[in-house]
Every structure is written in C-alpha cells, then in structure tokens.
Design an enzyme around this catalytic site. Structure first.
Site, short mmCIF file in Angstrom:
data_model
loop_
_atom_site.label_atom_id
_atom_site.label_comp_id
_atom_site.label_asym_id
_atom_site.label_seq_id
_atom_site.Cartn_x
_atom_site.Cartn_y
_atom_site.Cartn_z
N GLU A 1 46.87 45.67 46.77
CA GLU A 1 46.13 44.42 46.96
C GLU A 1 46.70 43.41 45.97
O GLU A 1 46.68 43.65 44.75
CB GLU A 1 44.63 44.61 46.69
CG GLU A 1 43.92 45.47 47.71
CD GLU A 1 42.44 45.67 47.44
OE1 GLU A 1 41.68 45.90 48.38
OE2 GLU A 1 42.03 45.62 46.26
N SER B 1 40.70 47.20 38.84
CA SER B 1 40.10 47.49 40.14
C SER B 1 38.79 46.75 40.34
O SER B 1 38.27 46.72 41.45
CB SER B 1 39.89 48.99 40.33
OG SER B 1 39.46 49.59 39.15
N ASN C 1 37.33 48.04 47.91
CA ASN C 1 36.11 48.50 47.25
C ASN C 1 34.88 47.74 47.72
O ASN C 1 33.76 48.20 47.56
CB ASN C 1 36.23 48.41 45.73
CG ASN C 1 36.98 49.60 45.18
OD1 ASN C 1 37.01 50.67 45.80
ND2 ASN C 1 37.62 49.43 44.02
N HIS D 1 46.91 45.42 42.54
CA HIS D 1 45.98 46.56 42.55
C HIS D 1 46.55 47.73 43.36
O HIS D 1 46.57 47.70 44.58
CB HIS D 1 44.62 46.11 43.12
CG HIS D 1 43.56 47.17 43.05
ND1 HIS D 1 42.52 47.26 43.95
CD2 HIS D 1 43.38 48.21 42.19
CE1 HIS D 1 41.77 48.29 43.64
NE2 HIS D 1 42.27 48.89 42.59
P1 NAD Z 1 43.50 55.88 31.95
O1 NAD Z 1 42.32 56.04 31.07
O2 NAD Z 1 44.11 57.08 32.60
O3 NAD Z 1 44.68 55.14 31.14
C1 NAD Z 1 44.49 53.99 30.39
C2 NAD Z 1 45.52 54.00 29.27
O4 NAD Z 1 45.52 52.73 28.65
C3 NAD Z 1 45.21 55.02 28.19
O5 NAD Z 1 46.36 55.81 27.97
C4 NAD Z 1 44.88 54.16 26.97
O6 NAD Z 1 45.30 54.75 25.74
C5 NAD Z 1 45.64 52.90 27.25
N1 NAD Z 1 45.09 51.70 26.63
C6 NAD Z 1 43.79 51.33 26.52
N2 NAD Z 1 43.70 50.12 25.93
C7 NAD Z 1 44.97 49.70 25.67
C8 NAD Z 1 45.53 48.53 25.10
N3 NAD Z 1 44.76 47.54 24.67
N4 NAD Z 1 46.86 48.44 25.01
C9 NAD Z 1 47.65 49.44 25.45
N5 NAD Z 1 47.19 50.58 26.00
C10 NAD Z 1 45.86 50.70 26.13
O7 NAD Z 1 43.07 54.81 33.04
P2 NAD Z 1 43.63 54.61 34.52
O8 NAD Z 1 42.81 55.42 35.46
O9 NAD Z 1 45.10 54.76 34.52
O10 NAD Z 1 43.22 53.09 34.79
C11 NAD Z 1 43.93 52.03 34.23
C12 NAD Z 1 43.58 50.75 34.96
O11 NAD Z 1 43.86 50.89 36.34
C13 NAD Z 1 42.13 50.32 34.86
O12 NAD Z 1 42.07 48.94 34.83
C14 NAD Z 1 41.55 50.87 36.16
O13 NAD Z 1 40.38 50.18 36.57
C15 NAD Z 1 42.69 50.61 37.10
N6 NAD Z 1 42.70 51.45 38.31
C16 NAD Z 1 42.41 52.76 38.23
C17 NAD Z 1 42.44 53.53 39.39
C18 NAD Z 1 42.13 54.99 39.35
O14 NAD Z 1 41.85 55.59 40.40
N7 NAD Z 1 42.18 55.64 38.19
C19 NAD Z 1 42.78 52.95 40.62
C20 NAD Z 1 43.13 51.59 40.65
C21 NAD Z 1 43.08 50.84 39.48
#
Ligand code: NAD
Length: 510
Positions: free
Chosen positions: A155, A122, A193, A143
C-alpha cells in the site's frame, strides 16, 4: 529526485519486517544498509537471513549464486551517519508516532535533499509522521505485508503533504521489486486493515448473539472461498493484536459505531485466551485437542413435489437454477403426474431468489429473518460456492411447520449443499459478512481512500480474499446488497449497518 532503481536503500529497524524489506530490496539489485538501534540487532538479522536463504538453496528452491549476490548487497551498519548516500529510507521500527517522527527528523539532517523517506507503519497517520519535517512532501507510506518476501501487496500511502511524484516513484519501485502496488490515502487502517474489519466484526456479533458456533461460522466462510474462517484466523493473529487493531480503527474514527470492538473479544483478551499463542482462543490448541467438527454433508432424496418454481434473476438465481437442473436430472419430480407441467418452472419477475414448493418458500436471505417473511419460509445464505465445499447456513421461520422445516433442509441437500442450521438471524453468515465488506470498501472509495481496482487488489493480495469487494458487488448487485444492509439497519437500529452513500448511489444505476 534520485533514480530509485539504482538507489542505495537504508532500512531502519531490523525486526521481522525490516529484515524482509532488506531481502526484497537486495534481491531487486539495490545495495542495502540495515540499521537497528539495538546493538547487534542488524547483524543478527543478516545472519538469520543468511541461514534462511541458504536453507532454501539447500532445498533447491533458490539459486546459490543469486543468494550469494543478494547477501553481499546487504550490510549491517552501526551508525546512521554511514547512511548519507541513501536514495531511499524505509523505516520499520517500533509502531510509535514519536519514535518515527524523531527518526525521520534525525534522518533529514543526514541524507541528501532528494532522498525519499518511506514508513512501513501499519496504523499511524503518514500525515502525522511528516509533521515537523523540513520537507514533508518526501515522506510516504510504503506498507508491506508479513512475510514481506511472500506477500505481493504494497500500500503506497499518501499523507496530506506527500508529493504525488514521491508516491508515484514508490509505486513504480514496488512494482520493480515484484510487488503489486496500490495507492491509498492516509486514513485509519489504510485499505486492507480498514476493509477487513467486518470479516471479524460480523462473526463476533453472530457469536455474541449465539447464532452459531465458531466451527459452523468458520465452515460457512471457508465454503465461500476464504482460506480461513474468522474464528480460526483471529486465533492465529492473536486476539490481543486483532482487538487492538479494531480498537485503534474505532478510536481513529471518533468512535464511529460501525467499528465498535466486540465485548466478547475484549473478555477473551482480558482472560488471556489469545488464540494459538496462549493455547486457547475459540478453539483449544493442546496437542490432544481435536477441532470441533460440523455435521457432514448428507445425500438426501428429492422430497415429493409436483412442481418447483425457481424465482429471481441474475447470476445467483441462474446458479441456483443450474443446481436444480442438476438435482432433477432428466427425471420428473417424484410425485409429478404423468403429463403434468414441466417440473422446474422459472419466474424471473420475482423480487426474491429461491424456490417455491407447494406454496412454501426457500429463499436466499435478503437481510430479513425467515420469521419476518412468513410461516412456511426458510432462508439460506449467499451461496458463493467458489470451492468444492458445499456448507451453507440456513434458518427456518419460527412459525414453520415441522414438515416444512425438515423438507427445506432436504431440498438444500438435494441441491448439493451441506446445510448448517443457524439461528434465524438477519443476513445469516456469508451474506452479512460480504455485504459489510462491500459496504466498507464502498465507503473507502467514496471517501477517496483508494479506487475500486485498488480495493479489490488489496483485499485479494493483502489478506488472500477469494474475490475483491467490488467483484462481489458486481456478482450480487448494488440493490440487493443495499437492501440487505437496510434490513440489518432496521433490525438492529444504530450506526453499524448504515449503507455507504456510494452504494446507495449505485442502486439508482442498477
Ligand atoms: P519488530 O519488533 O520485529 O522490529 C522492530 C525493530 O525496530 C526492532 O529490532 C527494534 O530494535 C528496532 N527499533 C525500534 N525503535 C528503533 C529506532 N528508533 N531506531 C532504530 N531501530 C529501532 O517489529 P516489526 O513487526 O518488524 O514491525 C516494524 C514496523 O512495521 C511497525 O511499524 C509495524 O507496525 C509495521 N508492520 C508490521 C507488520 C507485521 O505483521 N509485523 C506488518 C506491516 C507493518
């Protein structure tokens, strides 16, 4: 390149976003492999998905067979080696550049040469994530918004080296998954954003200047059609998260003052007032805490006047004219003489929008304070009024007589508004917030981040705005938006309110 419509999909990261992406891909018919580096996390995510989808079946919201098929397509895998057949990888791991880069470099050695690599980042530059890949052209941003199954927007973010065909394939795939895709160039905050920053920043600035309370500011923006006011929304998002996104956009733009974070929000974060999750932000969230109310709408009799001039032209002036006609009905104004000139007169040649009553002016804000405009003057906010909600900010001049101050409020009530008096601040609440959203969108388009249609779609679908910034611009006009920004710029001095070159160019066309 693979035919993505039938491609096996690998989702890496089984957190909140990864699980949602896996669900959407499987619902669209793909076989999905779900991997997480934490042992058991992918299985847990699948179990959780199974329970939540089955709960929706029990409520009659989803079809049991369809859910069974969706779930049968998702397999939790325990090693990336099992993912060699993937035609598309969607990464949703921790938001850290090094972790994402490392993962994609590792994947390049495992998957086929035509497998597309997509990141759900993001905030990290897609260009930077691709740095070090053997084939950086196949890396693209995809995204999604949270919750993935419900939010329509994707996106599609191109870095400097992303192949146009790769971005196009992900665009088409997102549509096939039932989403609305928009193209964006990899720049800080992408579209949503970035353009959304002023929604928070203007309210934080108004609070810092003690212009109004959080409850009044929220009510004004809700009346303009936003589902949540900025204060309640920041409380929901969490001030720590909201502050850190603002800070990252600010830093990524080399500390451009336009994106400067708020000292006030910083203090809230430092003090642990994070919003709903900590029990207190702008509002208190204890079980017994009542949300502060604002003054309710009051019906007011029409103040005495012989004639009423409606100044200005364009859709906003026309809407005000219609409100005057509604308020007046077929009646003459209360002290109109028999045989007097028509009660409601219109002067479309005026450069301002509003009412003139016995030489006193009730004007829609043009960005200047009421006190700057004269003595018996009051300004009111941009009346978007896209909902039944009639709240509208207003402010009298500091030199206004007590009689005019009282009358100005009565006139607003008679016109059907619920006027909320705020400090005599340039651009009031809705007008300055919308102008700054439009300005940010204009700059994004000017810099080739996205086109106008993408900006509008992104803000409506990514953050549920009631209209897109270019739709507001069409309604309001480039000249008044630019004038308002220039007035704010002249008042505050500094970089924050500088008008986008695109907006300035538009004023020459209007
Ligand atoms: P989260 O913490 O819920 O999940 C991340 C997962 O990735 C965890 O289960 C972790 O164990 C795993 N992980 C971490 N490093 C790893 C690796 N090297 N290999 C494999 N697995 C790995 O996070 P999330 O909220 O799902 O966010 C994930 C991504 O999506 C981020 O890049 C975040 O910026 C993006 N994002 C999040 C949102 C939101 O609202 N949460 C919205 C859009 C984008």
């Amino acid at each position: 390149m693979n035919d993505l419509n039938n491609a096996p999909v690998l989702v890496v990261g089984a957190g909140i976003m990864g699980a949602g992406i896996a669900q959407v891909a499987a619902q669209a018919g793909h076989s999905v492999m779900l991997f997480d580096m934490r042992d058991g996390a992918a299985l847990e995510a699948k179990d959780k998905l199974t329970s939540s989808l089955n709960a929706l079946v029990a409520k009659g919201k989803l079809n049991a067979d369809a859910v069974a098929q969706t779930l049968s397509r998702i397999s939790a895998i325990s090693s990336l080696q099992e993912a060699a057949a993937a035609g598309l990888v969607v990464e949703a791991i921790v938001e850290k550049l090094e972790a994402k880069r490392g993962l994609f470099q590792q994947l390049e050695a495992l998957v086929s040469a035509d497998c597309i690599l997509a990141t759900n980042t993001s905030s990290i530059s897609v260009t930077a994530i691709a740095n070090g890949l053997q084939h950086p052209g196949r890396l693209v941003g995809m995204h999604f918004f949270n919750p993935v199954p419900l939010m329509k927007l994707v996106e599609v973010v191109s870095g400097l080296q992303t192949d146009a065909a790769v971005a196009q394939a992900i665009f088409a795939l997102s549509q096939a998954w039932g989403k609305v895709a928009v193209h964006a160039r990899s720049t800080p905050g992408f579209i949503v954003n970035r353009i959304a920053r002023p929604y928070y920043a203007e309210t934080l600035a108004l609070l810092q200047e003690q212009s109004a309370t959080p409850a009044v500011l929220d009510a004004c923006l809700r009346a303009a059609g936003f589902r949540m006011g900025p204060c309640e929304l920041m409380d929901l998002i969490g001030h720590d998260t909201n502050f850190s996104v603002t800070q990252s956009v600010y830093e990524a733009n080399f500390f451009d003052k336009r994106y400067q974070p708020s000292l006030m929000q910083r203090e809230m974060v430092d003090g642990g007032l994070l919003g709903r999750k900590s029990g207190q932000g702008f509002y208190r969230y204890a079980a017994d805490a009542a949300k502060p109310a604002i003054a309710a709408a009051q019906a007011s009799p029409m103040p005495a006047a012989q004639s009423l001039w409606l100044h200005g032209r364009g859709p906003l002036a026309d809407a005000l004219h219609a409100a005057c006609e509604r308020a007046l009905g077929t009646e003459r104004l209360p002290d109109a003489d028999a045989g007097a000139a028509p009660a409601l007169l219109r002067d479309e040649s005026s450069e301002w929008i509003g009412l003139e009553i016995k030489g006193c002016q009730l004007r829609m804000t043009d960005g200047r304070c009421a006190s700057q405009l004269g003595a018996d003057v009051a300004v009111f906010d941009l009346p978007l009024q896209t909902t039944q909600d009639t709240v509208l900010a207003w402010a009298p001049s500091s030199r206004a007589s007590a009689a005019w101050t009282a009358q100005a409020e009565q006139w607003l009530q008679a016109l059907g508004f619920n006027p909320q008096r705020v400090a005599d601040t340039p651009g009031l609440v809705v007008a300055r917030s919308i102008a700054m959203l439009v300005n940010e969108a204009a700059d994004a388009v000017h810099q080739g981040v996205c086109n106008e249609a993408a900006a509008d779609a992104a803000m409506k679908l990514g953050v549920n705005y009631p209209a897109g910034p270019f739709e507001w611009l069409a309604l309001w006009g480039a000249v008044p938006v630019c004038q308002l920004l220039d007035a704010l710029d002249a008042f505050y001095r500094g970089e924050r309110y500088r008008a986008s070159p695109l907006l300035r160019q538009r004023t020459w066309q209007d």
